[in-house]
Design a protein around this motif. Structure first.
Motif, PDB file in Angstrom:
ATOM      1  N   LYS A 212       0.854  -1.173   0.000  1.00  0.00           N
ATOM      2  CA  LYS A 212       0.000   0.000   0.000  1.00  0.00           C
ATOM      3  C   LYS A 212       0.901   1.239   0.000  1.00  0.00           C
ATOM      4  N   VAL A 213       0.403   2.312  -0.618  1.00  0.00           N
ATOM      5  CA  VAL A 213       1.142   3.569  -0.654  1.00  0.00           C
ATOM      6  C   VAL A 213       0.296   4.647   0.011  1.00  0.00           C
TER       7      VAL A 213
ATOM      8  N   ALA B 253      -7.297   8.453  -6.207  1.00  0.00           N
ATOM      9  CA  ALA B 253      -6.120   8.469  -5.332  1.00  0.00           C
ATOM     10  C   ALA B 253      -4.924   7.797  -5.991  1.00  0.00           C
ATOM     11  N   ALA B 254      -5.163   6.664  -6.655  1.00  0.00           N
ATOM     12  CA  ALA B 254      -4.070   5.950  -7.307  1.00  0.00           C
ATOM     13  C   ALA B 254      -3.544   6.726  -8.509  1.00  0.00           C
TER      14      ALA B 254
ATOM     15  N   THR C 208      -4.948  -7.290  -1.729  1.00  0.00           N
ATOM     16  CA  THR C 208      -4.706  -6.726  -0.392  1.00  0.00           C
ATOM     17  C   THR C 208      -6.002  -6.591   0.406  1.00  0.00           C
ATOM     18  N   GLY C 209      -7.066  -7.223  -0.060  1.00  0.00           N
ATOM     19  CA  GLY C 209      -8.312  -7.248   0.706  1.00  0.00           C
ATOM     20  C   GLY C 209      -9.253  -6.081   0.488  1.00  0.00           C
TER      21      GLY C 209
ATOM     22  N   ASN D  18      -2.651   0.566  -4.108  1.00  0.00           N
ATOM     23  CA  ASN D  18      -1.760  -0.588  -4.099  1.00  0.00           C
ATOM     24  C   ASN D  18      -0.668  -0.413  -5.151  1.00  0.00           C
ATOM     25  N   LEU D  19       0.543  -0.822  -4.808  1.00  0.00           N
ATOM     26  CA  LEU D  19       1.672  -0.780  -5.737  1.00  0.00           C
ATOM     27  C   LEU D  19       2.150  -2.191  -6.035  1.00  0.00           C
TER      28      LEU D  19
END
Length: 552
Positions: free
Chosen positions: A40-41, A282-283, A126-127, A254-255
Protein backbone atom coordinates in the motif's frame (compact mmCIF):
# COMPACT_ATOMS: atom_id res chain seq x y z
CA UNK A 1 3.17 -26.91 -25.24
CA UNK A 2 2.59 -23.16 -25.22
CA UNK A 3 2.89 -21.35 -21.91
CA UNK A 4 -0.32 -19.90 -20.46
CA UNK A 5 -0.57 -16.43 -18.93
CA UNK A 6 -0.42 -17.89 -15.43
CA UNK A 7 2.62 -20.02 -16.36
CA UNK A 8 4.46 -16.94 -17.62
CA UNK A 9 3.55 -14.97 -14.50
CA UNK A 10 4.50 -17.73 -12.05
CA UNK A 11 7.83 -18.43 -13.77
CA UNK A 12 8.82 -14.75 -13.54
CA UNK A 13 11.13 -13.58 -10.75
CA UNK A 14 9.63 -10.47 -9.19
CA UNK A 15 11.69 -7.53 -7.97
CA UNK A 16 11.27 -6.66 -4.27
CA UNK A 17 8.51 -4.09 -3.91
CA UNK A 18 10.94 -1.69 -2.23
CA UNK A 19 13.02 -1.69 -5.44
CA UNK A 20 9.94 -0.97 -7.53
CA UNK A 21 9.04 1.92 -5.22
CA UNK A 22 12.58 3.27 -5.49
CA UNK A 23 12.14 3.69 -9.26
CA UNK A 24 9.60 6.40 -8.43
CA UNK A 25 11.44 7.75 -5.38
CA UNK A 26 8.64 6.58 -3.07
CA UNK A 27 10.08 6.90 0.47
CA UNK A 28 9.99 4.04 2.94
CA UNK A 29 7.60 5.90 5.25
CA UNK A 30 5.00 6.02 2.43
CA UNK A 31 5.22 2.28 1.76
CA UNK A 32 3.19 -0.32 3.67
CA UNK A 33 4.41 -3.70 2.34
CA UNK A 34 2.06 -6.68 1.99
CA UNK A 35 4.70 -9.39 1.82
CA UNK A 36 7.63 -8.90 -0.56
CA UNK A 37 5.94 -8.10 -3.86
CA UNK A 38 3.03 -5.73 -3.18
CA UNK A 39 2.40 -2.75 -0.93
CA UNK A 40 0.00 0.00 0.00
CA UNK A 41 1.14 3.57 -0.65
CA UNK A 42 0.20 6.48 1.62
CA UNK A 43 -0.25 9.46 -0.76
CA UNK A 44 0.09 11.96 2.10
CA UNK A 45 3.73 10.91 2.56
CA UNK A 46 4.86 11.25 -1.04
CA UNK A 47 7.42 14.01 -1.66
CA UNK A 48 6.47 17.03 -3.78
CA UNK A 49 8.46 16.86 -7.03
CA UNK A 50 7.19 20.24 -8.12
CA UNK A 51 5.55 18.81 -11.22
CA UNK A 52 2.91 16.32 -12.27
CA UNK A 53 3.21 13.60 -14.87
CA UNK A 54 1.38 13.42 -18.20
CA UNK A 55 -1.73 11.23 -18.23
CA UNK A 56 -2.44 8.79 -21.10
CA UNK A 57 -5.88 7.16 -21.15
CA UNK A 58 -6.24 3.74 -22.80
CA UNK A 59 -9.69 2.72 -24.02
CA UNK A 60 -10.93 0.36 -26.70
CA UNK A 61 -13.50 -0.44 -29.33
CA UNK A 62 -16.74 -2.15 -28.32
CA UNK A 63 -15.75 -5.53 -26.82
CA UNK A 64 -16.47 -8.74 -28.70
CA UNK A 65 -15.92 -12.45 -28.04
CA UNK A 66 -12.88 -12.16 -30.32
CA UNK A 67 -10.93 -10.26 -27.66
CA UNK A 68 -9.29 -6.84 -27.77
CA UNK A 69 -6.55 -6.90 -25.10
CA UNK A 70 -6.93 -3.37 -23.76
CA UNK A 71 -5.18 -4.04 -20.43
CA UNK A 72 -2.48 -6.04 -22.21
CA UNK A 73 -1.76 -3.11 -24.52
CA UNK A 74 -1.73 -0.62 -21.64
CA UNK A 75 0.80 -2.66 -19.67
CA UNK A 76 2.95 -3.17 -22.76
CA UNK A 77 2.79 0.55 -23.49
CA UNK A 78 3.97 1.39 -19.96
CA UNK A 79 6.84 -1.08 -20.32
CA UNK A 80 7.72 0.34 -23.73
CA UNK A 81 7.88 3.86 -22.29
CA UNK A 82 10.21 2.57 -19.56
CA UNK A 83 12.41 0.88 -22.18
CA UNK A 84 12.63 4.19 -24.04
CA UNK A 85 14.04 5.82 -20.90
CA UNK A 86 10.94 7.49 -19.50
CA UNK A 87 9.90 7.47 -15.84
CA UNK A 88 6.62 5.64 -16.44
CA UNK A 89 3.91 4.01 -14.36
CA UNK A 90 0.68 2.16 -15.00
CA UNK A 91 -2.57 2.83 -13.14
CA UNK A 92 -5.23 0.14 -13.43
CA UNK A 93 -8.27 -1.26 -11.65
CA UNK A 94 -8.26 -4.35 -9.46
CA UNK A 95 -10.00 -7.38 -10.99
CA UNK A 96 -13.30 -8.48 -9.49
CA UNK A 97 -13.51 -12.09 -8.35
CA UNK A 98 -16.93 -12.34 -10.04
CA UNK A 99 -15.68 -12.25 -13.65
CA UNK A 100 -12.47 -14.11 -12.71
CA UNK A 101 -14.62 -17.06 -11.61
CA UNK A 102 -17.23 -16.40 -14.31
CA UNK A 103 -16.78 -15.76 -18.01
CA UNK A 104 -13.91 -13.28 -18.33
CA UNK A 105 -11.20 -14.99 -16.31
CA UNK A 106 -8.12 -13.11 -15.11
CA UNK A 107 -7.70 -9.39 -15.73
CA UNK A 108 -3.98 -8.67 -15.37
CA UNK A 109 -3.06 -8.44 -19.03
CA UNK A 110 -1.64 -11.39 -20.91
CA UNK A 111 1.43 -13.11 -22.30
CA UNK A 112 4.57 -11.07 -21.60
CA UNK A 113 2.54 -7.95 -20.88
CA UNK A 114 1.13 -8.55 -17.40
CA UNK A 115 1.01 -7.06 -13.94
CA UNK A 116 2.27 -9.38 -11.23
CA UNK A 117 1.85 -11.19 -8.85
CA UNK A 118 -0.97 -12.13 -11.21
CA UNK A 119 -2.68 -14.76 -9.05
CA UNK A 120 -2.77 -12.52 -5.97
CA UNK A 121 -4.09 -9.53 -7.92
CA UNK A 122 -6.84 -11.61 -9.54
CA UNK A 123 -7.98 -13.08 -6.23
CA UNK A 124 -7.82 -11.55 -2.72
CA UNK A 125 -4.95 -9.09 -3.40
CA UNK A 126 -4.71 -6.73 -0.39
CA UNK A 127 -8.31 -7.25 0.71
CA UNK A 128 -9.82 -4.06 -0.74
CA UNK A 129 -12.89 -5.76 -2.22
CA UNK A 130 -13.51 -7.64 1.01
CA UNK A 131 -13.33 -4.42 3.02
CA UNK A 132 -15.79 -2.73 0.65
CA UNK A 133 -18.15 -5.71 0.92
CA UNK A 134 -17.85 -5.66 4.73
CA UNK A 135 -18.60 -1.93 4.92
CA UNK A 136 -21.56 -2.23 2.55
CA UNK A 137 -23.09 -5.11 4.47
CA UNK A 138 -22.40 -3.46 7.84
CA UNK A 139 -24.42 -0.46 6.70
CA UNK A 140 -27.24 -2.74 5.58
CA UNK A 141 -27.24 -4.43 8.98
CA UNK A 142 -27.30 -1.06 10.75
CA UNK A 143 -30.30 0.05 8.67
CA UNK A 144 -32.22 -3.14 9.45
CA UNK A 145 -31.30 -2.98 13.12
CA UNK A 146 -32.41 0.65 13.37
CA UNK A 147 -35.85 -0.28 12.05
CA UNK A 148 -36.05 -3.29 14.38
CA UNK A 149 -34.96 -1.33 17.47
CA UNK A 150 -37.67 1.29 17.37
CA UNK A 151 -37.03 3.19 14.12
CA UNK A 152 -36.21 6.61 15.60
CA UNK A 153 -35.63 8.04 12.11
CA UNK A 154 -39.04 6.82 10.89
CA UNK A 155 -37.52 4.85 7.99
CA UNK A 156 -40.11 3.22 5.73
CA UNK A 157 -38.99 -0.45 5.34
CA UNK A 158 -40.57 -0.44 1.88
CA UNK A 159 -38.31 2.44 0.84
CA UNK A 160 -34.93 1.15 2.00
CA UNK A 161 -32.74 1.54 -1.07
CA UNK A 162 -29.41 0.32 0.32
CA UNK A 163 -28.33 -3.02 -1.17
CA UNK A 164 -26.00 -5.63 0.22
CA UNK A 165 -23.12 -6.77 -1.99
CA UNK A 166 -20.84 -9.71 -2.63
CA UNK A 167 -17.91 -10.12 -5.03
CA UNK A 168 -19.44 -13.13 -6.77
CA UNK A 169 -21.58 -13.48 -9.88
CA UNK A 170 -24.73 -14.87 -8.26
CA UNK A 171 -28.04 -14.36 -10.07
CA UNK A 172 -29.97 -15.96 -7.19
CA UNK A 173 -29.22 -12.85 -5.10
CA UNK A 174 -30.82 -10.39 -7.52
CA UNK A 175 -33.97 -10.56 -5.43
CA UNK A 176 -34.17 -11.83 -1.84
CA UNK A 177 -36.36 -11.49 1.26
CA UNK A 178 -34.74 -10.78 4.62
CA UNK A 179 -36.07 -10.75 8.19
CA UNK A 180 -38.11 -13.96 7.99
CA UNK A 181 -38.70 -16.17 11.02
CA UNK A 182 -40.67 -13.98 13.38
CA UNK A 183 -40.31 -10.79 15.43
CA UNK A 184 -36.91 -11.73 16.86
CA UNK A 185 -35.37 -11.89 13.38
CA UNK A 186 -36.17 -8.38 12.19
CA UNK A 187 -38.68 -6.81 9.83
CA UNK A 188 -39.36 -8.81 6.64
CA UNK A 189 -38.34 -6.88 3.52
CA UNK A 190 -37.65 -7.45 -0.15
CA UNK A 191 -34.12 -6.46 -1.10
CA UNK A 192 -31.31 -7.43 -3.43
CA UNK A 193 -27.57 -7.81 -3.74
CA UNK A 194 -25.29 -6.04 -6.17
CA UNK A 195 -21.82 -7.23 -7.11
CA UNK A 196 -19.15 -5.41 -5.09
CA UNK A 197 -17.72 -3.71 -8.17
CA UNK A 198 -21.07 -1.97 -8.76
CA UNK A 199 -21.64 -0.96 -5.13
CA UNK A 200 -21.79 2.69 -4.09
CA UNK A 201 -18.95 2.26 -1.62
CA UNK A 202 -16.75 1.04 -4.49
CA UNK A 203 -17.62 4.29 -6.28
CA UNK A 204 -16.91 6.27 -3.10
CA UNK A 205 -13.47 4.66 -2.75
CA UNK A 206 -12.88 5.44 -6.42
CA UNK A 207 -13.41 9.18 -5.96
CA UNK A 208 -12.43 9.82 -2.32
CA UNK A 209 -9.60 12.25 -1.59
CA UNK A 210 -8.19 10.89 1.67
CA UNK A 211 -9.79 9.76 4.94
CA UNK A 212 -11.64 12.98 5.73
CA UNK A 213 -13.27 13.13 2.30
CA UNK A 214 -14.03 9.39 2.50
CA UNK A 215 -15.86 9.88 5.80
CA UNK A 216 -17.88 12.81 4.41
CA UNK A 217 -18.88 10.82 1.35
CA UNK A 218 -19.89 7.81 3.44
CA UNK A 219 -22.00 10.03 5.69
CA UNK A 220 -23.76 11.46 2.61
CA UNK A 221 -24.90 8.04 1.32
CA UNK A 222 -28.68 7.80 1.03
CA UNK A 223 -29.91 4.51 2.50
CA UNK A 224 -33.66 5.00 2.09
CA UNK A 225 -36.59 7.30 2.82
CA UNK A 226 -38.94 8.04 5.70
CA UNK A 227 -42.69 7.46 5.61
CA UNK A 228 -42.91 11.14 4.64
CA UNK A 229 -40.57 10.61 1.67
CA UNK A 230 -37.55 12.37 3.19
CA UNK A 231 -34.10 10.87 2.45
CA UNK A 232 -32.17 9.20 5.27
CA UNK A 233 -28.36 9.11 5.20
CA UNK A 234 -25.68 6.88 6.68
CA UNK A 235 -24.55 9.90 8.69
CA UNK A 236 -27.93 10.18 10.37
CA UNK A 237 -27.60 6.53 11.35
CA UNK A 238 -24.23 7.28 13.00
CA UNK A 239 -22.53 4.82 10.66
CA UNK A 240 -19.88 6.96 8.94
CA UNK A 241 -17.16 6.49 11.57
CA UNK A 242 -17.38 2.70 11.67
CA UNK A 243 -17.48 2.45 7.88
CA UNK A 244 -14.40 4.65 7.59
CA UNK A 245 -12.55 2.44 10.07
CA UNK A 246 -13.39 -0.62 7.97
CA UNK A 247 -12.04 1.15 4.87
CA UNK A 248 -8.97 2.91 6.33
CA UNK A 249 -6.53 0.58 4.53
CA UNK A 250 -8.68 -0.03 1.45
CA UNK A 251 -8.56 3.68 0.58
CA UNK A 252 -4.75 3.53 0.12
CA UNK A 253 -3.52 2.72 -3.43
CA UNK A 254 -1.76 -0.59 -4.10
CA UNK A 255 1.67 -0.78 -5.74
CA UNK A 256 2.81 -3.79 -7.77
CA UNK A 257 4.88 -4.23 -10.96
CA UNK A 258 4.71 -5.29 -14.58
CA UNK A 259 6.72 -8.17 -16.01
CA UNK A 260 9.02 -5.47 -17.38
CA UNK A 261 9.59 -4.05 -13.89
CA UNK A 262 7.51 -0.90 -14.40
CA UNK A 263 5.68 0.32 -11.26
CA UNK A 264 1.93 -0.23 -11.41
CA UNK A 265 -0.71 1.33 -9.14
CA UNK A 266 -3.66 -1.09 -9.05
CA UNK A 267 -6.60 0.17 -7.02
CA UNK A 268 -10.40 0.15 -7.15
CA UNK A 269 -12.52 -1.91 -9.46
CA UNK A 270 -15.84 -0.42 -10.62
CA UNK A 271 -17.24 -2.02 -13.78
CA UNK A 272 -17.71 0.36 -16.71
CA UNK A 273 -21.04 -1.04 -17.93
CA UNK A 274 -22.78 -0.75 -14.54
CA UNK A 275 -20.51 1.73 -12.71
CA UNK A 276 -17.96 4.43 -13.60
CA UNK A 277 -15.24 2.03 -14.75
CA UNK A 278 -12.01 3.77 -13.65
CA UNK A 279 -9.28 3.06 -11.14
CA UNK A 280 -9.26 5.29 -8.06
CA UNK A 281 -8.55 8.97 -8.24
CA UNK A 282 -6.12 8.47 -5.33
CA UNK A 283 -4.07 5.95 -7.31
CA UNK A 284 -4.02 8.08 -10.46
CA UNK A 285 -2.92 11.15 -8.50
CA UNK A 286 -0.22 9.17 -6.66
CA UNK A 287 1.11 7.88 -9.98
CA UNK A 288 1.10 11.40 -11.47
CA UNK A 289 2.96 12.67 -8.39
CA UNK A 290 5.71 10.09 -8.90
CA UNK A 291 6.01 9.40 -12.65
CA UNK A 292 6.52 11.53 -15.76
CA UNK A 293 4.05 9.51 -17.86
CA UNK A 294 1.13 7.54 -16.43
CA UNK A 295 -0.85 5.05 -18.51
CA UNK A 296 -4.32 4.49 -17.10
CA UNK A 297 -7.41 2.70 -18.38
CA UNK A 298 -11.16 3.08 -18.47
CA UNK A 299 -13.32 0.01 -18.91
CA UNK A 300 -14.71 -1.09 -22.28
CA UNK A 301 -15.03 1.56 -24.99
CA UNK A 302 -15.27 5.32 -25.45
CA UNK A 303 -19.02 5.17 -24.83
CA UNK A 304 -18.61 3.71 -21.34
CA UNK A 305 -15.42 3.94 -19.30
CA UNK A 306 -13.80 6.73 -21.31
CA UNK A 307 -16.92 8.92 -21.26
CA UNK A 308 -17.18 8.45 -17.50
CA UNK A 309 -13.46 9.12 -17.09
CA UNK A 310 -13.82 12.55 -18.71
CA UNK A 311 -17.26 13.45 -17.34
CA UNK A 312 -16.99 12.04 -13.80
CA UNK A 313 -13.43 11.18 -12.74
CA UNK A 314 -11.54 13.95 -14.54
CA UNK A 315 -14.09 16.49 -13.38
CA UNK A 316 -13.85 15.31 -9.76
CA UNK A 317 -10.05 15.24 -9.76
CA UNK A 318 -9.33 18.15 -12.09
CA UNK A 319 -7.33 15.83 -14.37
CA UNK A 320 -6.07 16.73 -17.82
CA UNK A 321 -5.68 13.84 -20.26
CA UNK A 322 -2.60 14.43 -22.43
CA UNK A 323 -3.06 11.47 -24.77
CA UNK A 324 -5.46 8.67 -25.56
CA UNK A 325 -5.10 5.21 -27.09
CA UNK A 326 -7.99 3.30 -28.67
CA UNK A 327 -7.23 -0.43 -28.79
CA UNK A 328 -8.60 -2.45 -31.69
CA UNK A 329 -7.99 -5.84 -33.27
CA UNK A 330 -8.57 -7.03 -36.80
CA UNK A 331 -10.51 -9.99 -35.43
CA UNK A 332 -12.93 -7.79 -33.48
CA UNK A 333 -13.48 -5.47 -36.42
CA UNK A 334 -14.29 -8.44 -38.64
CA UNK A 335 -16.74 -9.62 -35.96
CA UNK A 336 -18.39 -6.20 -36.09
CA UNK A 337 -18.49 -6.66 -39.86
CA UNK A 338 -20.64 -9.77 -39.51
CA UNK A 339 -18.12 -12.65 -39.41
CA UNK A 340 -18.98 -15.56 -37.11
CA UNK A 341 -16.57 -16.14 -34.25
CA UNK A 342 -15.58 -19.53 -35.67
CA UNK A 343 -14.47 -17.93 -38.95
CA UNK A 344 -12.41 -15.02 -37.63
CA UNK A 345 -9.05 -16.62 -38.49
CA UNK A 346 -9.85 -16.51 -42.20
CA UNK A 347 -8.80 -13.45 -44.20
CA UNK A 348 -11.77 -11.17 -44.93
CA UNK A 349 -10.90 -7.61 -45.93
CA UNK A 350 -14.50 -6.89 -46.93
CA UNK A 351 -15.74 -7.68 -43.40
CA UNK A 352 -12.93 -5.56 -41.99
CA UNK A 353 -14.10 -2.64 -44.14
CA UNK A 354 -17.65 -3.08 -42.84
CA UNK A 355 -16.65 -3.42 -39.19
CA UNK A 356 -14.23 -0.49 -39.06
CA UNK A 357 -17.22 1.82 -38.57
CA UNK A 358 -17.14 0.80 -34.91
CA UNK A 359 -13.54 1.96 -34.55
CA UNK A 360 -14.30 5.19 -36.41
CA UNK A 361 -17.07 6.00 -33.94
CA UNK A 362 -14.75 5.45 -30.96
CA UNK A 363 -12.07 7.68 -32.50
CA UNK A 364 -14.62 10.42 -33.15
CA UNK A 365 -15.96 10.10 -29.61
CA UNK A 366 -12.52 10.65 -28.08
CA UNK A 367 -12.09 13.77 -30.19
CA UNK A 368 -15.27 15.19 -28.63
CA UNK A 369 -13.33 15.37 -25.33
CA UNK A 370 -10.56 17.47 -26.87
CA UNK A 371 -7.95 14.73 -27.30
CA UNK A 372 -6.52 13.28 -30.51
CA UNK A 373 -6.24 9.48 -30.11
CA UNK A 374 -3.73 6.97 -31.39
CA UNK A 375 -5.15 3.63 -32.58
CA UNK A 376 -3.27 0.62 -31.22
CA UNK A 377 -3.79 -2.35 -33.54
CA UNK A 378 -3.24 -5.30 -31.20
CA UNK A 379 -1.96 -8.03 -33.52
CA UNK A 380 -3.01 -11.68 -33.49
CA UNK A 381 -1.18 -14.52 -35.32
CA UNK A 382 -4.15 -14.94 -37.67
CA UNK A 383 -3.93 -11.35 -38.97
CA UNK A 384 -2.86 -11.37 -42.63
CA UNK A 385 -0.60 -8.97 -44.49
CA UNK A 386 -3.52 -7.84 -46.64
CA UNK A 387 -5.63 -7.05 -43.57
CA UNK A 388 -2.78 -5.16 -41.92
CA UNK A 389 -2.13 -3.14 -45.09
CA UNK A 390 -5.83 -2.31 -45.32
CA UNK A 391 -5.80 -0.98 -41.74
CA UNK A 392 -2.74 1.17 -42.44
CA UNK A 393 -4.42 2.60 -45.55
CA UNK A 394 -7.64 3.21 -43.62
CA UNK A 395 -5.78 5.14 -40.90
CA UNK A 396 -4.14 7.44 -43.44
CA UNK A 397 -7.46 8.13 -45.17
CA UNK A 398 -9.35 8.62 -41.89
CA UNK A 399 -6.65 10.91 -40.52
CA UNK A 400 -5.67 9.07 -37.37
CA UNK A 401 -2.31 7.74 -36.19
CA UNK A 402 -2.11 3.92 -36.05
CA UNK A 403 0.58 1.74 -34.55
CA UNK A 404 0.75 -2.03 -34.50
CA UNK A 405 1.33 -3.59 -31.08
CA UNK A 406 2.83 -7.02 -30.39
CA UNK A 407 3.07 -6.75 -26.63
CA UNK A 408 1.46 -10.13 -25.83
CA UNK A 409 4.40 -12.02 -27.29
CA UNK A 410 7.17 -9.41 -26.95
CA UNK A 411 6.26 -7.36 -23.88
CA UNK A 412 7.46 -3.75 -23.90
CA UNK A 413 9.64 -4.35 -26.96
CA UNK A 414 6.47 -4.95 -28.96
CA UNK A 415 4.98 -1.63 -27.87
CA UNK A 416 7.77 0.80 -28.71
CA UNK A 417 6.25 1.94 -32.01
CA UNK A 418 3.02 2.70 -30.18
CA UNK A 419 4.88 4.50 -27.40
CA UNK A 420 6.68 6.76 -29.87
CA UNK A 421 3.40 7.78 -31.52
CA UNK A 422 1.78 8.43 -28.14
CA UNK A 423 4.73 10.59 -27.06
CA UNK A 424 4.61 12.56 -30.30
CA UNK A 425 0.93 13.37 -29.81
CA UNK A 426 0.88 14.45 -26.15
CA UNK A 427 -1.04 17.67 -25.59
CA UNK A 428 -3.36 19.31 -23.10
CA UNK A 429 -6.86 20.71 -22.84
CA UNK A 430 -9.15 17.69 -22.42
CA UNK A 431 -12.66 18.51 -21.21
CA UNK A 432 -16.07 17.00 -20.31
CA UNK A 433 -18.93 17.16 -22.81
CA UNK A 434 -21.67 18.48 -20.50
CA UNK A 435 -22.19 20.75 -17.51
CA UNK A 436 -24.02 19.03 -14.62
CA UNK A 437 -25.58 22.39 -13.72
CA UNK A 438 -27.74 22.02 -16.82
CA UNK A 439 -29.52 19.05 -15.23
CA UNK A 440 -29.67 15.28 -15.39
CA UNK A 441 -31.86 15.19 -18.50
CA UNK A 442 -29.43 17.37 -20.43
CA UNK A 443 -26.47 15.21 -19.36
CA UNK A 444 -28.18 11.99 -20.45
CA UNK A 445 -29.25 13.48 -23.78
CA UNK A 446 -25.82 14.96 -24.42
CA UNK A 447 -24.16 11.54 -23.97
CA UNK A 448 -26.94 9.71 -25.83
CA UNK A 449 -26.93 11.98 -28.87
CA UNK A 450 -23.23 12.84 -29.15
CA UNK A 451 -21.55 9.59 -28.00
CA UNK A 452 -24.17 6.89 -28.66
CA UNK A 453 -25.70 8.56 -31.78
CA UNK A 454 -29.16 7.86 -30.37
CA UNK A 455 -32.16 9.52 -32.03
CA UNK A 456 -34.18 9.89 -28.84
CA UNK A 457 -34.20 9.14 -25.11
CA UNK A 458 -37.25 7.39 -23.66
CA UNK A 459 -37.94 7.37 -19.90
CA UNK A 460 -40.00 4.67 -18.23
CA UNK A 461 -42.71 5.66 -15.75
CA UNK A 462 -40.35 4.64 -12.97
CA UNK A 463 -37.60 6.84 -14.41
CA UNK A 464 -39.96 9.81 -14.70
CA UNK A 465 -40.86 9.42 -11.01
CA UNK A 466 -37.17 9.11 -10.16
CA UNK A 467 -36.44 12.28 -12.10
CA UNK A 468 -39.08 14.18 -10.13
CA UNK A 469 -37.55 12.89 -6.87
CA UNK A 470 -34.07 13.95 -7.96
CA UNK A 471 -35.32 17.47 -8.59
CA UNK A 472 -37.24 17.58 -5.30
CA UNK A 473 -34.11 16.61 -3.34
CA UNK A 474 -31.71 18.84 -5.26
CA UNK A 475 -29.81 15.93 -6.82
CA UNK A 476 -30.60 16.75 -10.46
CA UNK A 477 -27.37 18.75 -10.88
CA UNK A 478 -25.06 15.77 -10.30
CA UNK A 479 -23.03 14.13 -13.09
CA UNK A 480 -24.62 11.04 -14.65
CA UNK A 481 -23.19 7.51 -14.73
CA UNK A 482 -25.07 5.71 -17.51
CA UNK A 483 -25.27 1.92 -17.05
CA UNK A 484 -25.49 0.36 -20.50
CA UNK A 485 -24.47 -2.80 -22.33
CA UNK A 486 -20.82 -2.76 -23.32
CA UNK A 487 -21.40 -4.57 -26.59
CA UNK A 488 -23.11 -1.80 -28.53
CA UNK A 489 -23.41 1.98 -28.78
CA UNK A 490 -27.13 1.36 -28.21
CA UNK A 491 -28.78 -0.38 -25.25
CA UNK A 492 -29.31 -3.44 -27.47
CA UNK A 493 -26.27 -5.75 -27.11
CA UNK A 494 -26.94 -7.27 -30.53
CA UNK A 495 -26.70 -3.98 -32.46
CA UNK A 496 -23.05 -4.18 -33.52
CA UNK A 497 -21.02 -1.78 -35.64
CA UNK A 498 -22.08 1.86 -35.33
CA UNK A 499 -25.89 2.02 -35.04
CA UNK A 500 -27.62 5.37 -35.62
CA UNK A 501 -30.91 6.97 -34.54
CA UNK A 502 -31.79 4.28 -32.00
CA UNK A 503 -33.73 4.92 -28.78
CA UNK A 504 -31.98 4.91 -25.42
CA UNK A 505 -34.39 3.41 -22.89
CA UNK A 506 -33.84 4.79 -19.38
CA UNK A 507 -35.68 2.55 -16.95
CA UNK A 508 -34.47 3.89 -13.58
CA UNK A 509 -32.48 6.80 -12.08
CA UNK A 510 -30.63 6.03 -8.84
CA UNK A 511 -29.01 8.78 -6.73
CA UNK A 512 -25.56 7.86 -5.41
CA UNK A 513 -25.21 10.79 -3.03
CA UNK A 514 -22.00 9.52 -1.46
CA UNK A 515 -20.30 8.97 -4.80
CA UNK A 516 -21.72 12.24 -6.08
CA UNK A 517 -23.47 11.09 -9.23
CA UNK A 518 -26.75 9.69 -10.53
CA UNK A 519 -26.83 6.20 -12.05
CA UNK A 520 -29.07 5.87 -15.10
CA UNK A 521 -29.99 2.22 -15.69
CA UNK A 522 -30.77 1.56 -19.35
CA UNK A 523 -32.00 -1.40 -21.34
CA UNK A 524 -31.68 -4.74 -19.55
CA UNK A 525 -28.37 -4.06 -17.76
CA UNK A 526 -28.15 -5.66 -14.29
CA UNK A 527 -25.95 -4.81 -11.31
CA UNK A 528 -25.59 -8.49 -10.31
CA UNK A 529 -24.19 -10.66 -13.11
CA UNK A 530 -24.79 -14.40 -13.36
CA UNK A 531 -22.37 -17.22 -14.08
CA UNK A 532 -22.17 -18.75 -17.58
CA UNK A 533 -23.01 -22.36 -18.40
CA UNK A 534 -19.38 -23.33 -17.86
CA UNK A 535 -17.84 -20.94 -15.31
CA UNK A 536 -14.11 -20.24 -15.45
CA UNK A 537 -13.97 -21.47 -11.83
CA UNK A 538 -14.32 -25.04 -13.09
CA UNK A 539 -10.91 -24.76 -14.78
CA UNK A 540 -9.00 -23.26 -11.83
CA UNK A 541 -6.93 -25.62 -9.66
CA UNK A 542 -3.86 -25.75 -7.42
CA UNK A 543 -1.39 -28.57 -6.85
CA UNK A 544 0.30 -29.75 -3.66
CA UNK A 545 3.20 -27.37 -4.29
CA UNK A 546 0.86 -24.37 -4.50
CA UNK A 547 1.16 -23.90 -8.28
CA UNK A 548 -2.06 -22.52 -9.73
CA UNK A 549 -3.46 -23.56 -13.10
CA UNK A 550 -6.44 -22.44 -15.14
CA UNK A 551 -6.30 -18.76 -14.14
CA UNK A 552 -5.75 -17.87 -17.82
Amino acid sequence: MALTDVDIAQDHTLEPIQDIAAKLDIPAEALHPYGTDKAKVDPTKLPDRGKKGKLVLVTGISPTPAGEGKSTVLIGLADALSRLGHRAAAALREPSQGPVMGIKGGACGGGYSQIVPMADINLHFTGDFHAISAATNTLAALVDNHIHQGNRLNIDPRQVTWQRCIDVNDRALRGVVTGLGGRAHGVPAETSFTITAASEIMAVIGLADGLADLKERLAAITVGYTYDGEPVTAGELGAAGALTVLLKDAVLPNLVQTLGGTPAFVHGGPFANIAHGCNTLAATRAALDCADIVCTEAGFGSDLGAEKFFDIKSRAGDLDVAGTVVVATIRSLKYNGGVDRADLDAEDVDALARGVANLERHVENIRHFGVEPVVALNLFPSDTEAERRWMADWAREFGVELAEAEVWGKGGAGGEALAEKVLAGLGEGSHPIYDPADGVENAIERVAFLIYHAGRVEYSRRAEKDLAALKANGWDKLPVCISKTQYSFSDDPHALGAPENHTLHVRELVPRTGAGFVVALTGDVMTMPGLPKKPAAENIDIDADGRITGLF
